[in-house]
Design a protein around this motif. Structure first.
Motif, mmCIF file in Angstrom:
data_model
loop_
_atom_site.group_PDB
_atom_site.id
_atom_site.type_symbol
_atom_site.label_atom_id
_atom_site.label_comp_id
_atom_site.label_asym_id
_atom_site.label_seq_id
_atom_site.Cartn_x
_atom_site.Cartn_y
_atom_site.Cartn_z
ATOM 1 N N LEU A 29 0.869 -1.179 0.064
ATOM 2 C CA LEU A 29 -0.146 0.040 -0.090
ATOM 3 C C LEU A 29 0.795 1.212 0.001
ATOM 4 O O LEU A 29 1.764 1.463 0.756
ATOM 5 C CB LEU A 29 -0.908 -0.028 1.144
ATOM 6 C CG LEU A 29 -1.891 -0.983 1.694
ATOM 7 C CD1 LEU A 29 -2.408 -1.240 2.842
ATOM 8 C CD2 LEU A 29 -3.088 -1.033 0.413
ATOM 9 N N SER A 30 0.568 2.324 -0.823
ATOM 10 C CA SER A 30 0.992 3.460 -0.668
ATOM 11 C C SER A 30 0.106 4.285 0.463
ATOM 12 O O SER A 30 -0.479 3.640 1.089
ATOM 13 C CB SER A 30 0.524 4.431 -1.918
ATOM 14 O OG SER A 30 -0.734 4.461 -1.935
ATOM 15 N N THR B 74 8.744 1.142 3.279
ATOM 16 C CA THR B 74 9.708 1.569 2.302
ATOM 17 C C THR B 74 9.718 2.864 1.959
ATOM 18 O O THR B 74 8.765 3.378 1.542
ATOM 19 C CB THR B 74 9.654 0.406 0.991
ATOM 20 O OG1 THR B 74 9.775 -0.944 1.476
ATOM 21 C CG2 THR B 74 10.688 0.577 0.066
ATOM 22 N N ASP B 75 10.940 3.647 1.735
ATOM 23 C CA ASP B 75 10.879 4.789 1.332
ATOM 24 C C ASP B 75 11.324 4.626 -0.057
ATOM 25 O O ASP B 75 12.490 4.228 -0.399
ATOM 26 C CB ASP B 75 12.217 5.537 1.954
ATOM 27 C CG ASP B 75 12.204 7.011 1.507
ATOM 28 O OD1 ASP B 75 11.787 7.363 0.182
ATOM 29 O OD2 ASP B 75 12.602 7.898 2.172
ATOM 30 N N LYS B 76 10.454 4.841 -0.946
ATOM 31 C CA LYS B 76 10.661 4.519 -2.395
ATOM 32 C C LYS B 76 11.425 5.478 -3.217
ATOM 33 O O LYS B 76 12.061 5.064 -4.306
ATOM 34 C CB LYS B 76 9.329 4.530 -3.156
ATOM 35 C CG LYS B 76 8.318 3.480 -2.812
ATOM 36 C CD LYS B 76 6.827 3.452 -3.473
ATOM 37 C CE LYS B 76 6.266 4.774 -3.346
ATOM 38 N NZ LYS B 76 5.032 4.842 -4.252
ATOM 39 N N GLN C 118 5.728 3.498 1.463
ATOM 40 C CA GLN C 118 4.861 2.106 1.046
ATOM 41 C C GLN C 118 4.731 1.073 2.174
ATOM 42 O O GLN C 118 5.980 0.873 2.753
ATOM 43 C CB GLN C 118 5.665 1.317 -0.269
ATOM 44 C CG GLN C 118 5.052 0.268 -0.838
ATOM 45 C CD GLN C 118 5.666 -0.303 -1.677
ATOM 46 O OE1 GLN C 118 5.367 0.018 -3.136
ATOM 47 N NE2 GLN C 118 6.522 -1.471 -1.735
ATOM 48 N N TYR C 119 3.674 0.485 2.351
ATOM 49 C CA TYR C 119 3.551 -0.509 3.611
ATOM 50 C C TYR C 119 3.329 -1.826 3.182
ATOM 51 O O TYR C 119 2.506 -1.931 2.137
ATOM 52 C CB TYR C 119 2.442 0.243 4.374
ATOM 53 C CG TYR C 119 2.719 1.778 4.917
ATOM 54 C CD1 TYR C 119 3.072 1.969 6.003
ATOM 55 C CD2 TYR C 119 2.474 2.785 4.094
ATOM 56 C CE1 TYR C 119 3.393 3.285 6.459
ATOM 57 C CE2 TYR C 119 2.631 4.068 4.399
ATOM 58 C CZ TYR C 119 3.287 4.444 5.455
ATOM 59 O OH TYR C 119 3.534 5.476 6.161
ATOM 60 N N THR C 120 4.087 -2.813 3.724
ATOM 61 C CA THR C 120 3.762 -4.182 3.335
ATOM 62 C C THR C 120 3.912 -4.908 4.651
ATOM 63 O O THR C 120 4.436 -4.451 5.547
ATOM 64 C CB THR C 120 4.946 -4.673 2.437
ATOM 65 O OG1 THR C 120 6.026 -4.350 2.787
ATOM 66 C CG2 THR C 120 4.758 -3.936 0.958
#
Length: 138
Positions: A37-38, A67-69, A121-123
């Motif tokens: 997810l963003s 995560t920092d894209k 982003q979240y996983t």
């Protein structure tokens, strides 16, 4: 050169194909191993109270990844009963961008909350039933 058409020039050609029974509020919960997810997607889930997502996350313990894209930096976090499970933990990130984590607080102070909104982003790395001992999750 970008191409486009103005609505005023084509609105007479448009045809309604379908009227949904409710407002589209994002995709259905795909399973814990497929969550990606963003910030904006996560915020929509939280703010609109998307039932399938809420049910899946509210009683779940987890190890998750932010995560920092832009630079590939990773933050591994955990959601336990002490942090009131994954839904509450992620709701905290939606509220302020950092969830109380010292390093993320510093990042938000340095780059601003909008930076998080545009780049995080979240996983879920591992998910656990709410009855699993917090020590195992940690």
């Amino acid at each position: 050169m970008a191409q486009g058409r103005l609505y005023k020039d084509l609105h007479q050609e448009l045809v309604v194909q379908q009227i949904l029974p409710t407002v589209f509020d994002g995709d259905d919960f795909p399973g814990y191993d497929k969550v990606k997810l963003s910030y904006h997607q996560l915020a929509t889930i939280i703010h609109r109270g998307k039932r399938d997502w809420i049910a899946a996350l509210e009683n779940q313990k987890a190890v998750y990844l932010i995560t920092d894209k832009t630079n590939g930096m990773l933050y591994v976090g955990s959601a336990t009963s002490m942090s009131k499970m994954l839904l509450t933990r992620w709701s905290n990130y939606v509220a302020n961008g950092h969830g109380g984590n010292k390093e993320l607080v510093a990042l938000v102070e340095e780059k601003g909350f909008d930076y998080v909104k545009e780049n995080f982003q979240y996983t879920i790395l591992e998910n656990y039933n709410g009855k699993v001992d917090d020590k195992l999750v940690l």
